[in-house]
Design an enzyme around this catalytic site. Structure first.
Site, PDB file in Angstrom:
ATOM      1  N   LYS A  83       0.861  -1.192   0.000  1.00  0.00           N
ATOM      2  CA  LYS A  83       0.000   0.000   0.000  1.00  0.00           C
ATOM      3  C   LYS A  83       0.888   1.229   0.000  1.00  0.00           C
ATOM      4  O   LYS A  83       1.759   1.377   0.861  1.00  0.00           O
ATOM      5  CB  LYS A  83      -0.866  -0.052   1.261  1.00  0.00           C
ATOM      6  CG  LYS A  83      -2.180   0.669   1.169  1.00  0.00           C
ATOM      7  CD  LYS A  83      -2.995   0.320   2.415  1.00  0.00           C
ATOM      8  CE  LYS A  83      -4.278   1.081   2.500  1.00  0.00           C
ATOM      9  NZ  LYS A  83      -4.910   0.903   3.814  1.00  0.00           N
TER      10      LYS A  83
HETATM   11  C1  E4P Z   1      -8.238   2.014   3.838  1.00  0.00           C
HETATM   12  O1  E4P Z   1      -7.460   1.278   3.291  1.00  0.00           O
HETATM   13  C2  E4P Z   1      -8.021   2.648   5.126  1.00  0.00           C
HETATM   14  O2  E4P Z   1      -7.302   1.733   5.920  1.00  0.00           O
HETATM   15  C3  E4P Z   1      -9.307   2.946   5.867  1.00  0.00           C
HETATM   16  O3  E4P Z   1     -10.437   2.512   5.142  1.00  0.00           O
HETATM   17  C4  E4P Z   1      -9.433   4.325   6.374  1.00  0.00           C
HETATM   18  O4  E4P Z   1     -10.641   4.433   7.076  1.00  0.00           O
HETATM   19  P1  E4P Z   1     -10.913   5.631   8.087  1.00  0.00           P
HETATM   20  O5  E4P Z   1     -11.086   6.895   7.301  1.00  0.00           O
HETATM   21  O6  E4P Z   1     -12.181   5.236   8.794  1.00  0.00           O
HETATM   22  O7  E4P Z   1      -9.720   5.713   9.002  1.00  0.00           O
END
Ligand code: E4P
Length: 217
Positions: A83
């Site tokens: 990522k």
């Molecule tokens: C996505 O890959 C992120 O880990 C996540 O969905 C972020 O979510 P949040 O905005 O609730 O922290």
């Protein structure tokens, strides 16, 4: 639509995995912090039973360092998706790592143009953050729709991984729009099964069944 679980909580992943609800997992530095675990160790444990893509996020800010971190994370298991943030260095990293055959999830996407350029860089997944756009009074679901249209117009193979999901309605709306994947926290995935009329109906059935005086077992 595929379901990824947005957590590094191994017990929560296992519970949903045993029900066949887990097509993959996403983590990020905040979720690793919340787990209290070492990133390599917890990611290895998740990959020991989740066969779909498991996203592990780099934390460097320059392409050279991101590439090195990405290679180290990818060595954990063959189903790691590295990522990377949607920055210019993240896109360079995406291009290099996908060229080496690794899956790459480009994260922190907040505009259709960002999604377009990530697809051009060969991203396996693009992660548009719905909830964080909603938080600032923009419409996260509009973004999912725009990206769907653009990717379909040009037949981009990058998968739309709708992220920052906060509610069961977000999941339904993403399914209606045609997101390829949603990544949602375990409580949101469980909430998909809930309905107040189900609870009410079950309560009535239980009352009436007690009155029959019968038993099945
Ligand atoms: C996505 O890959 C992120 O880990 C996540 O969905 C972020 O979510 P949040 O905005 O609730 O922290």
């Amino acid at each position: 639509m595929k379901f990824f679980v947005d957590t590094a909580d191994v017990d929560a992943i296992r519970e949903l995995h045993d029900l066949g609800m887990v097509d993959g997992v996403t983590t990020n530095p905040s979720l690793i912090l919340k787990s209290g675990r070492d990133i390599i160790e917890v990611t290895k444990e998740i990959c020991s039973f989740v066969k779909g893509p498991v996203s592990a996020e780099v934390v460097a800010l320059t392409a050279d360092e991101m590439i090195a971190e990405g290679r180290k994370l990818a060595a954990i298991a063959p189903n790691i998706a590295v990522k990377v943030p949607l920055t210019w260095d993240g896109l360079k990293t995406c291009k290099v790592l996908t060229g080496e055959g690794f899956m790459v999830n480009v994260t922190l996407c907040f505009s259709a143009n960002q999604a377009l350029i990530a697809a051009k860089a060969g991203a396996t997944f693009i992660s548009p953050f719905i909830g964080r756009l909603d938080d600032i009074n923009l419409d996260g679901l509009d973004l999912i729709g725009d990206i769907r249209t653009i990717y379909d117009n040009y037949d981009f193979q990058t998968q739309i991984l709708a992220a920052s999901i906060r509610s069961a309605n977000h999941v339904k709306d993403c399914a209606m729009i045609g997101a390829d994947v949603v990544t949602a926290p375990p409580n949101v995935i469980k909430a998909l099964a809930s309905h107040v009329l189900t609870d009410k109906g079950l309560e009535q059935f239980m009352k009436d069944w007690a009155k029959t005086g019968q038993k099945i077992l």
